[in-house]
Write a protein that holds these residues in place. Structure first.
Motif, PDB file in Angstrom:
ATOM      1  N   SER A 130      16.859  29.903  40.065  1.00 13.70           N
ATOM      2  CA  SER A 130      15.869  28.828  39.860  1.00 13.70           C
ATOM      3  C   SER A 130      16.181  27.990  38.615  1.00 13.70           C
ATOM      4  O   SER A 130      17.031  28.360  37.795  1.00 13.70           O
ATOM      5  N   PRO A 131      15.429  26.893  38.444  1.00 12.56           N
ATOM      6  CA  PRO A 131      15.679  26.012  37.308  1.00 12.56           C
ATOM      7  C   PRO A 131      15.655  26.746  35.966  1.00 12.56           C
ATOM      8  O   PRO A 131      14.801  27.613  35.742  1.00 12.56           O
ATOM      9  N   HIS A 140      16.148  36.414  44.488  1.00 11.12           N
ATOM     10  CA  HIS A 140      15.603  35.207  43.859  1.00 11.12           C
ATOM     11  C   HIS A 140      15.448  35.453  42.365  1.00 11.12           C
ATOM     12  O   HIS A 140      14.686  36.342  41.955  1.00 11.12           O
ATOM     13  N   GLY A 185      10.930  37.703  38.168  1.00  8.00           N
ATOM     14  CA  GLY A 185       9.852  36.762  37.851  1.00  8.00           C
ATOM     15  C   GLY A 185      10.286  35.674  36.881  1.00  8.00           C
ATOM     16  O   GLY A 185      11.198  35.863  36.064  1.00  8.00           O
ATOM     17  N   ALA A 186       9.571  34.557  36.955  1.00 10.79           N
ATOM     18  CA  ALA A 186       9.843  33.445  36.044  1.00 10.79           C
ATOM     19  C   ALA A 186       9.758  33.922  34.591  1.00 10.79           C
ATOM     20  O   ALA A 186       8.840  34.661  34.222  1.00 10.79           O
ATOM     21  N   VAL A 223      10.903  44.002  42.568  1.00  8.13           N
ATOM     22  CA  VAL A 223      10.283  42.822  41.951  1.00  8.13           C
ATOM     23  C   VAL A 223      10.120  43.159  40.472  1.00  8.13           C
ATOM     24  O   VAL A 223       9.464  44.148  40.128  1.00  8.13           O
ATOM     25  N   VAL A 243       9.312  41.824  36.433  1.00  8.53           N
ATOM     26  CA  VAL A 243       8.743  40.759  35.586  1.00  8.53           C
ATOM     27  C   VAL A 243       8.730  41.210  34.129  1.00  8.53           C
ATOM     28  O   VAL A 243       8.753  42.405  33.831  1.00  8.53           O
ATOM     29  N   GLY A 244       8.641  40.235  33.239  1.00  2.00           N
ATOM     30  CA  GLY A 244       8.364  40.511  31.830  1.00  2.00           C
ATOM     31  C   GLY A 244       9.594  40.580  30.954  1.00  2.00           C
ATOM     32  O   GLY A 244      10.729  40.474  31.390  1.00  2.00           O
ATOM     33  N   LYS A 289       6.881  46.294  41.708  1.00  2.00           N
ATOM     34  CA  LYS A 289       6.730  46.660  43.116  1.00  2.00           C
ATOM     35  C   LYS A 289       8.066  46.425  43.809  1.00  2.00           C
ATOM     36  O   LYS A 289       9.041  46.004  43.161  1.00  2.00           O
TER      37      LYS A 289
END
Ligand code: ACO
Length: 216
Positions: free
Chosen positions: A149-150, A165, A185-186, A199, A201-202, A209
């Motif tokens: 992603s960007p 992703h 995650g973003a 998945v 994140v952080g 998950k």
């Protein structure tokens, strides 16, 4: 830069927002978009016009022969499914401001957007999205159907598995291996290897998950 577009006419499969960006890249490269297909035009971008409505029920009914395709769908699994359906050639869309080392390799069906950088010896697979201002450094291996992603930054010697992703602005430190069909995650910062389907994140990234719907 090498290999911007190897065809003067391209067909697109997908008429949403991601398709709009691909159309912009192709037009700036002097490529004619001769047909845009979509399964579900109700979900298409308001500016998409002249969509050929199709479905993937009967492969024999579909005009596989003709100008090469780019699958203009942001969802990695959908792009994978459509690639398996289409019995055709694929081409690339590479923005004129993207910077690619001559020793990098880019697979068919892949799109690279404005300001993205692909450094030395990196291999990018088929039907990959390298989004706006993403930085993919040296000796990376990016497998098929990945989306970077960007503003994501992949340091040296990173590997990203099929269908994964990487969210906007994520950072992956050197030598990390990310499994297949993961979601990062973003803004996450990934310091260690990530198992398939996770998945994460952080900062530091932690598994919250699994993408169970993608496990076959
Ligand atoms: C041009 C373009 O648009 S390209 C598209 C780029 N898109 C992106 O970068 C989007 C990336 N997606 C994300 O970051 C999403 O938040 C995902 C996929 C990681 C998680 O989404 P969901 O599965 O819906 O999870 P959900 O929103 O329920 O969050 C679950 C938990 O993780 C946390 N979380 C979710 N995303 C993040 C993140 N990026 N960083 C830190 N924590 C996060 C939530 O706060 C929540 O925490 P809680 O349980 O303590 O409340």
């Amino acid at each position: 830069m090498t290999d911007k577009n190897d065809s003067k006419q391209v067909r697109l499969y997908g008429a949403g927002g991601h398709s709009q960006v691909i159309q912009s890249v192709l037009k700036q490269n002097g490529v004619e978009i001769c047909e845009v297909f979509d399964d579900n035009p109700c979900l298409s971008h308001p500016l998409s016009k002249n969509i050929t409505v199709t479905n993937r029920k009967n492969s024999l009914d579909f005009p596989h022969e003709g100008a090469p395709f780019i699958i203009a769908i942001g969802d990695n699994k959908q792009r994978n499914n459509i690639a398996e359906f289409l019995k055709t050639k694929f081409t690339k869309a590479i923005h004129r401001t993207a910077i690619m080392d001559p020793n990098s390799r880019i697979g068919d069906g892949t799109v690279i957007y404005a300001g993205a950088v692909i450094q030395a010896n990196t291999i990018v697979g088929k039907h990959v999205i390298i989004n706006t201002l993403a930085s993919v450094d040296h000796d990376n291996i990016i497998h098929d159907f990945v989306h970077i992603s960007p503003n994501a930054a992949l340091c040296g010697l990173v590997e990203v598995g099929e269908g994964t992703h990487i969210g906007a602005g994520a950072v992956i430190i050197p030598k990390v291996k990310i499994g297949k069909w993961c979601t990062i995650g973003a803004g996450s910062v990934i310091l260690k290897d990530v198992p398939d389907y996770a998945v994460v994140v952080g900062n530091p990234g932690r598994v919250i998950k699994m993408n169970r719907q993608l496990i076959v």
